[in-house]
Motif scaffolding. Structure first.
Motif, PDB file in Angstrom:
ATOM      1  N   LYS A   1     -17.437  12.151  23.695  1.00 34.07           N
ATOM      2  CA  LYS A   1     -16.110  12.206  23.439  1.00 34.07           C
ATOM      3  C   LYS A   1     -14.902  13.490  23.094  1.00 34.07           C
ATOM      4  O   LYS A   1     -15.349  14.698  23.694  1.00 34.07           O
ATOM      5  CB  LYS A   1     -15.843  10.442  22.105  1.00 34.07           C
ATOM      6  CG  LYS A   1     -16.645  11.910  20.795  1.00 34.07           C
ATOM      7  CD  LYS A   1     -16.236  10.799  19.402  1.00 34.07           C
ATOM      8  CE  LYS A   1     -16.455  12.084  18.345  1.00 34.07           C
ATOM      9  NZ  LYS A   1     -17.037  11.355  17.226  1.00 34.07           N
ATOM     10  N   HIS A   2     -13.112  12.803  22.954  1.00 37.00           N
ATOM     11  CA  HIS A   2     -12.316  13.577  23.252  1.00 37.00           C
ATOM     12  C   HIS A   2     -12.927  13.820  21.704  1.00 37.00           C
ATOM     13  O   HIS A   2     -12.456  13.370  21.103  1.00 37.00           O
ATOM     14  CB  HIS A   2     -11.374  13.370  23.634  1.00 37.00           C
ATOM     15  CG  HIS A   2     -11.416  12.896  24.717  1.00 37.00           C
ATOM     16  ND1 HIS A   2     -11.227  12.363  26.064  1.00 37.00           N
ATOM     17  CD2 HIS A   2     -11.352  14.495  25.948  1.00 37.00           C
ATOM     18  CE1 HIS A   2     -11.273  12.353  27.126  1.00 37.00           C
ATOM     19  NE2 HIS A   2     -10.415  14.040  26.640  1.00 37.00           N
ATOM     20  N   ARG A   3     -12.735  15.263  21.371  1.00 37.34           N
ATOM     21  CA  ARG A   3     -12.417  15.287  20.261  1.00 37.34           C
ATOM     22  C   ARG A   3     -11.071  17.002  19.969  1.00 37.34           C
ATOM     23  O   ARG A   3     -10.742  16.896  21.070  1.00 37.34           O
ATOM     24  CB  ARG A   3     -13.868  16.593  18.847  1.00 37.34           C
ATOM     25  CG  ARG A   3     -14.635  15.872  19.799  1.00 37.34           C
ATOM     26  CD  ARG A   3     -16.308  15.789  18.690  1.00 37.34           C
ATOM     27  NE  ARG A   3     -17.668  15.173  18.638  1.00 37.34           N
ATOM     28  CZ  ARG A   3     -18.241  14.179  19.420  1.00 37.34           C
ATOM     29  NH1 ARG A   3     -18.103  15.188  20.906  1.00 37.34           N
ATOM     30  NH2 ARG A   3     -19.116  14.001  19.307  1.00 37.34           N
ATOM     31  N   VAL A   4     -10.966  16.449  19.369  1.00 32.16           N
ATOM     32  CA  VAL A   4      -9.528  17.756  19.189  1.00 32.16           C
ATOM     33  C   VAL A   4     -10.488  19.504  18.162  1.00 32.16           C
ATOM     34  O   VAL A   4     -11.196  19.620  17.569  1.00 32.16           O
ATOM     35  CB  VAL A   4      -8.467  17.569  17.983  1.00 32.16           C
ATOM     36  CG1 VAL A   4      -7.827  18.616  18.026  1.00 32.16           C
ATOM     37  CG2 VAL A   4      -7.406  16.366  18.579  1.00 32.16           C
ATOM     38  N   TYR A   5     -10.133  20.535  19.056  1.00 31.91           N
ATOM     39  CA  TYR A   5     -10.492  21.836  19.353  1.00 31.91           C
ATOM     40  C   TYR A   5      -9.288  22.551  18.684  1.00 31.91           C
ATOM     41  O   TYR A   5      -8.053  22.519  19.279  1.00 31.91           O
ATOM     42  CB  TYR A   5     -11.189  22.737  20.764  1.00 31.91           C
ATOM     43  CG  TYR A   5     -12.807  21.811  19.871  1.00 31.91           C
ATOM     44  CD1 TYR A   5     -14.008  21.985  20.129  1.00 31.91           C
ATOM     45  CD2 TYR A   5     -12.528  20.100  21.204  1.00 31.91           C
ATOM     46  CE1 TYR A   5     -15.167  21.453  20.012  1.00 31.91           C
ATOM     47  CE2 TYR A   5     -14.058  19.892  21.348  1.00 31.91           C
ATOM     48  CZ  TYR A   5     -15.011  20.309  21.328  1.00 31.91           C
ATOM     49  OH  TYR A   5     -16.244  20.137  21.185  1.00 31.91           O
ATOM     50  N   TYR A   6      -8.996  23.891  18.428  1.00 32.17           N
ATOM     51  CA  TYR A   6      -8.291  24.474  18.405  1.00 32.17           C
ATOM     52  C   TYR A   6      -8.877  25.854  18.136  1.00 32.17           C
ATOM     53  O   TYR A   6     -10.581  26.579  18.589  1.00 32.17           O
ATOM     54  CB  TYR A   6      -8.099  24.843  16.846  1.00 32.17           C
ATOM     55  CG  TYR A   6      -9.395  25.897  15.093  1.00 32.17           C
ATOM     56  CD1 TYR A   6      -8.527  27.199  15.690  1.00 32.17           C
ATOM     57  CD2 TYR A   6      -9.620  25.184  15.184  1.00 32.17           C
ATOM     58  CE1 TYR A   6      -9.108  27.622  13.961  1.00 32.17           C
ATOM     59  CE2 TYR A   6     -10.377  25.013  13.822  1.00 32.17           C
ATOM     60  CZ  TYR A   6     -10.266  26.688  13.516  1.00 32.17           C
ATOM     61  OH  TYR A   6     -11.122  27.721  12.782  1.00 32.17           O
TER      62      TYR A   6
END
Length: 480
Positions: free
Chosen positions: A183-188
């Motif tokens: 799934k889509h997750r937010v990374y930094y």
């Protein structure tokens, strides 16, 4: 005397309270601004296809009524990666000396489907850089998701300055498999120059199979709510969270379902602080209805119950659809530069005087005269005030904004303005009465005044003009 002493004591107490309030304010948090600002600049894309998925600019004086800049035409074109961009974010350095646009490298309908984009898309972002919001670098690719195991794309980038690390926290969504769930997750990652980044780290992960794509953070001034930062995210809802540190613990505050807005209807949250009052707009892209941005209003970004829909007729998004972008509050100097550079200038064509079925056009950055030009925009230019001097003109491409007709010796090509004096001089011309027909125009080189733009074997070049053939070749009619 007692009255005087009382007034003095009251004054001293007030001064002490002001000093205490200043000392107790967290670093980097200013009191809420109430002074009027010159204007607001929005960067956004407008739709699908190779023309709609580029960089566009719009301007507002009040944050609610928007005018399309550059005559509604694109402001920047991606020539790298997929050659299309979505979800642009406009970032200003803390000292105001540099700006970046970071965007998703994605062009749906340009040989790429949504399934391709999600499962085998670009792992890069597209980056432009500027020192003045007027002249921009060539776009470059920044690989942010290549090091994420099973990372399949990089979407919806944003960045915020983090005073704790003296760097930008750059964050985006990647579709990847983690703990058996794709799934889509937010990374930094951290960066100081948007050229190199630290190793990507997981930033936001919703429970179970729920993905998250769009996130934007706003810094809230002291005295408003309980948190220094508030982020809005598209995760099935438009979820609000608060924190006192960009990379610290985030607390879920609620969502906007109370005013009838869910992630099934809207996406692309875009924050804006009004400069003349303690109020914010959270713009949301009405993707499900295909209607572009809708502002919601609040006096406290951290309180979901404080958000409200605007009154009918109280806002106007301008002529072109505005989709997932970001807004920058302008200083007076920025306002002046933006208005001068991106003023509406009509698209025009240069028709050959002695081959009247042919027009000046660019093709693979070479320049020639052709009949039946396709695409038509290859023969369209904006006659801008000359880059090198008053009373002159420079020819900017309509479909490659920032690229101008410039000569190198005799050769004339379409080239990106690099901001140097040498470029400006070689891309500037004096418009004079046509050498073969005074009702038309000829264009004399600014830095080689014995030479004129002319065609030769249908190629555009810069030459001295010595005979009737040359005068005909160097004469053009400027048409709409």
């Amino acid at each position: 005397m007692r009255a005087v002493r009382t007034r003095l004591a009251t004054t001293l107490v007030a001064v002490c309270l002001l000093l205490t309030a200043h000392i107790m304010s967290p670093p980097g948090r200013a009191a809420a601004a109430t002074a009027a600002v010159p204007g607001y600049l929005m960067t956004h894309f407008i739709g699908e296809g190779s023309e709609g998925q580029q960089i566009y600019f719009s301007h507002s004086t009040d944050g609610l009524h928007w005018n399309d800049l550059n005559g509604g035409g694109m402001a920047l074109r991606s020539t790298v990666g997929t050659r299309g961009v979505r979800d642009p974010s406009l970032v200003r350095s803390p000292d105001g000396s540099r700006y970046w646009i970071i965007a998703t490298d994605l062009c749906i309908g340009c040989g790429q489907s949504w399934d391709d984009a999600q499962n085998n898309g670009s792992r890069n972002l597209v980056v432009w850089e500027s020192t003045d919001l007027a002249t921009w670098s060539a776009p470059r690719l920044l690989n942010v998701a290549g090091a994420i195991p099973d990372g399949r794309n990089a979407w919806a980038p944003e960045a915020i300055w983090d005073p704790q690390s003296s760097s930008y926290v750059l964050y985006w969504a990647t579709n990847a498999t983690l703990n058996g769930v794709l799934k889509h997750r937010v990374y930094y990652a951290r960066t100081t120059d948007f050229r190199t980044v630290t190793a990507p780290q997981l930033y936001i992960d919703r429970p179970g199979t729920q993905g998250i794509i769009d996130t934007q953070i706003v810094e809230v001034p002291a005295g408003t709510g309980d948190y220094r930062y508030v982020r809005a995210s598209g995760d099935g809802q438009i979820t609000l969270e608060g924190s006192n540190s960009v990379l610290g613990k985030w607390t879920t505050l609620g969502n906007l379902s109370g005013i009838g807005l869910t992630g099934a209807q809207v996406e692309g949250p875009m924050w804006m602080k009004f400069g003349d009052r303690d109020e914010w707009a959270l713009y949301l892209d009405q993707y499900a209805a295909g209607r572009g941005y809708l502002p919601t209003l609040t006096s406290d970004p951290s309180d979901p119950g404080a958000f409200r829909l605007p009154a009918a007729g109280s806002y106007d998004l301008g002529g072109v659809k505005k989709r997932h972008g970001s807004i920058l509050t302008l200083t007076a100097a920025e306002e002046s530069r933006v208005q001068a550079r991106w003023a509406a200038t009509p698209a025009q064509r240069l028709r050959s005087a002695n081959y009247p079925d042919r027009y000046v056009r660019h093709q693979n950055f070479g320049v020639r005269i052709d009949a039946n030009v396709s695409p038509a925009q290859d023969a369209q230019f904006r006659l801008r005030p000359g880059l090198a001097g008053s009373g002159t003109v420079s020819f900017e491409s309509v479909n490659y904004p920032g690229y101008y007709l410039r000569h190198t010796g005799q050769e004339v090509r379409l080239a990106l303005n690099d901001g140097t004096a040498a470029f400006a001089q070689s891309a500037t011309y004096r418009r004079v009465a046509g050498l073969a027909d005074t009702a038309q125009s000829s264009f004399q080189s600014y830095d080689a005044p014995d030479r004129y733009l002319r065609h030769y074997a249908f190629q555009l070049r810069l030459d001295p003009i010595a005979d009737a053939t040359g005068r005909g070749d160097a004469t053009f009619r400027v048409t709409g």
